[in-house]
Scaffold this motif. Sequence first.
Motif, mmCIF file in Angstrom:
data_model
loop_
_atom_site.group_PDB
_atom_site.id
_atom_site.type_symbol
_atom_site.label_atom_id
_atom_site.label_comp_id
_atom_site.label_asym_id
_atom_site.label_seq_id
_atom_site.Cartn_x
_atom_site.Cartn_y
_atom_site.Cartn_z
ATOM 1 N N ARG A 72 0.814 -1.209 0.000
ATOM 2 C CA ARG A 72 0.000 0.000 0.000
ATOM 3 C C ARG A 72 0.858 1.274 0.000
ATOM 4 O O ARG A 72 0.610 2.188 -0.787
ATOM 5 C CB ARG A 72 -0.906 -0.042 1.231
ATOM 6 C CG ARG A 72 -2.010 0.950 1.224
ATOM 7 C CD ARG A 72 -2.935 0.672 2.371
ATOM 8 N NE ARG A 72 -2.275 0.949 3.630
ATOM 9 C CZ ARG A 72 -2.812 1.632 4.617
ATOM 10 N NH1 ARG A 72 -4.034 2.086 4.515
ATOM 11 N NH2 ARG A 72 -2.151 1.852 5.722
ATOM 12 N N ALA A 73 1.872 1.320 0.827
ATOM 13 C CA ALA A 73 2.713 2.512 0.927
ATOM 14 C C ALA A 73 3.460 2.774 -0.389
ATOM 15 O O ALA A 73 3.581 3.921 -0.829
ATOM 16 C CB ALA A 73 3.707 2.377 2.076
ATOM 17 N N ASN A 87 -6.560 2.000 -0.442
ATOM 18 C CA ASN A 87 -7.616 1.171 0.166
ATOM 19 C C ASN A 87 -8.966 1.437 -0.487
ATOM 20 O O ASN A 87 -9.711 0.507 -0.774
ATOM 21 C CB ASN A 87 -7.736 1.457 1.660
ATOM 22 C CG ASN A 87 -6.652 0.805 2.459
ATOM 23 O OD1 ASN A 87 -5.915 -0.037 1.958
ATOM 24 N ND2 ASN A 87 -6.527 1.208 3.702
ATOM 25 N N TYR A 88 -9.289 2.699 -0.700
ATOM 26 C CA TYR A 88 -10.566 3.068 -1.305
ATOM 27 C C TYR A 88 -10.720 2.404 -2.677
ATOM 28 O O TYR A 88 -11.749 1.804 -2.979
ATOM 29 C CB TYR A 88 -10.691 4.585 -1.437
ATOM 30 C CG TYR A 88 -11.838 4.997 -2.315
ATOM 31 C CD1 TYR A 88 -13.141 4.993 -1.835
ATOM 32 C CD2 TYR A 88 -11.629 5.357 -3.641
ATOM 33 C CE1 TYR A 88 -14.204 5.338 -2.647
ATOM 34 C CE2 TYR A 88 -12.683 5.699 -4.469
ATOM 35 C CZ TYR A 88 -13.969 5.694 -3.966
ATOM 36 O OH TYR A 88 -15.022 6.020 -4.781
ATOM 37 N N TYR A 129 1.033 -6.834 2.819
ATOM 38 C CA TYR A 129 0.792 -6.755 1.386
ATOM 39 C C TYR A 129 -0.703 -6.786 1.132
ATOM 40 O O TYR A 129 -1.502 -7.101 2.015
ATOM 41 C CB TYR A 129 1.458 -7.927 0.657
ATOM 42 C CG TYR A 129 0.912 -9.269 1.095
ATOM 43 C CD1 TYR A 129 -0.256 -9.807 0.531
ATOM 44 C CD2 TYR A 129 1.546 -10.003 2.096
ATOM 45 C CE1 TYR A 129 -0.769 -11.022 0.961
ATOM 46 C CE2 TYR A 129 1.033 -11.213 2.523
ATOM 47 C CZ TYR A 129 -0.118 -11.717 1.947
ATOM 48 O OH TYR A 129 -0.632 -12.909 2.373
ATOM 49 N N ILE A 130 -1.071 -6.483 -0.074
ATOM 50 C CA ILE A 130 -2.436 -6.669 -0.555
ATOM 51 C C ILE A 130 -2.318 -7.501 -1.813
ATOM 52 O O ILE A 130 -1.594 -7.143 -2.735
ATOM 53 C CB ILE A 130 -3.128 -5.320 -0.866
ATOM 54 C CG1 ILE A 130 -3.215 -4.470 0.399
ATOM 55 C CG2 ILE A 130 -4.514 -5.556 -1.453
ATOM 56 C CD1 ILE A 130 -3.698 -3.048 0.153
ATOM 57 N N ARG A 131 -3.003 -8.637 -1.823
ATOM 58 C CA ARG A 131 -2.996 -9.516 -2.986
ATOM 59 C C ARG A 131 -4.369 -9.428 -3.657
ATOM 60 O O ARG A 131 -5.390 -9.585 -3.007
ATOM 61 C CB ARG A 131 -2.704 -10.958 -2.586
ATOM 62 C CG ARG A 131 -2.626 -11.904 -3.776
ATOM 63 C CD ARG A 131 -2.264 -13.332 -3.366
ATOM 64 N NE ARG A 131 -0.942 -13.336 -2.749
ATOM 65 C CZ ARG A 131 -0.675 -13.922 -1.584
ATOM 66 N NH1 ARG A 131 -1.612 -14.527 -0.900
ATOM 67 N NH2 ARG A 131 0.554 -13.884 -1.092
ATOM 68 N N ILE A 132 -4.359 -9.170 -4.955
ATOM 69 C CA ILE A 132 -5.596 -9.103 -5.737
ATOM 70 C C ILE A 132 -5.515 -10.208 -6.772
ATOM 71 O O ILE A 132 -4.542 -10.302 -7.520
ATOM 72 C CB ILE A 132 -5.750 -7.743 -6.450
ATOM 73 C CG1 ILE A 132 -5.673 -6.592 -5.445
ATOM 74 C CG2 ILE A 132 -7.068 -7.693 -7.223
ATOM 75 C CD1 ILE A 132 -5.558 -5.219 -6.098
ATOM 76 N N ALA A 133 -6.557 -11.040 -6.817
ATOM 77 C CA ALA A 133 -6.580 -12.149 -7.773
ATOM 78 C C ALA A 133 -7.881 -12.105 -8.566
ATOM 79 O O ALA A 133 -8.952 -11.826 -8.012
ATOM 80 C CB ALA A 133 -6.459 -13.480 -7.043
#
Length: 155
Positions: free
Chosen positions: A28-29, A43-44, A67-71
Amino acid sequence: MSNRNTSDLIEDYLKKILRANDSIEIRRAEMADLFSCVPSQINYVINTRFTLQQGYQVESKRGGGGYIRIAKLRFTSSRSYLSALSHTLGEKISENGARDLLQKLYEEKLLTKREGNLFLATLSSNVLGHYQQEDVLRAQLLKAFIERLGYESEE
């Protein structure tokens, strides 16, 4: 002059990467630095533009190594997709959530543009806003619609 905002640019960037990959992992950072925005804007974008209704699964881990994982969700058949969609649909859904869901069904070629627009008109606040629990009624109508689509889908 383009009138695209930062959220649109972040969404486009992530979706471009997802076109070439089944999933991505971001920090995110780092994303906030890349787009010169605050981390909450990342985040939004993820919370509003990468939802289950739109065909994405998001997993996040907080902390120093977070982390942020998007699948992208993949299904073996239309019927399994519709079943999963029906199960993820909560007790309530907003008009915007319904619009996103119908858009995804259109993109997956599970309904025509005309069918989607007709059903969207039925689910609008102009129609359902007269009921005290319009979001509940909208979710019930969508579940019935999705269930019926499952009967129609070809295997």
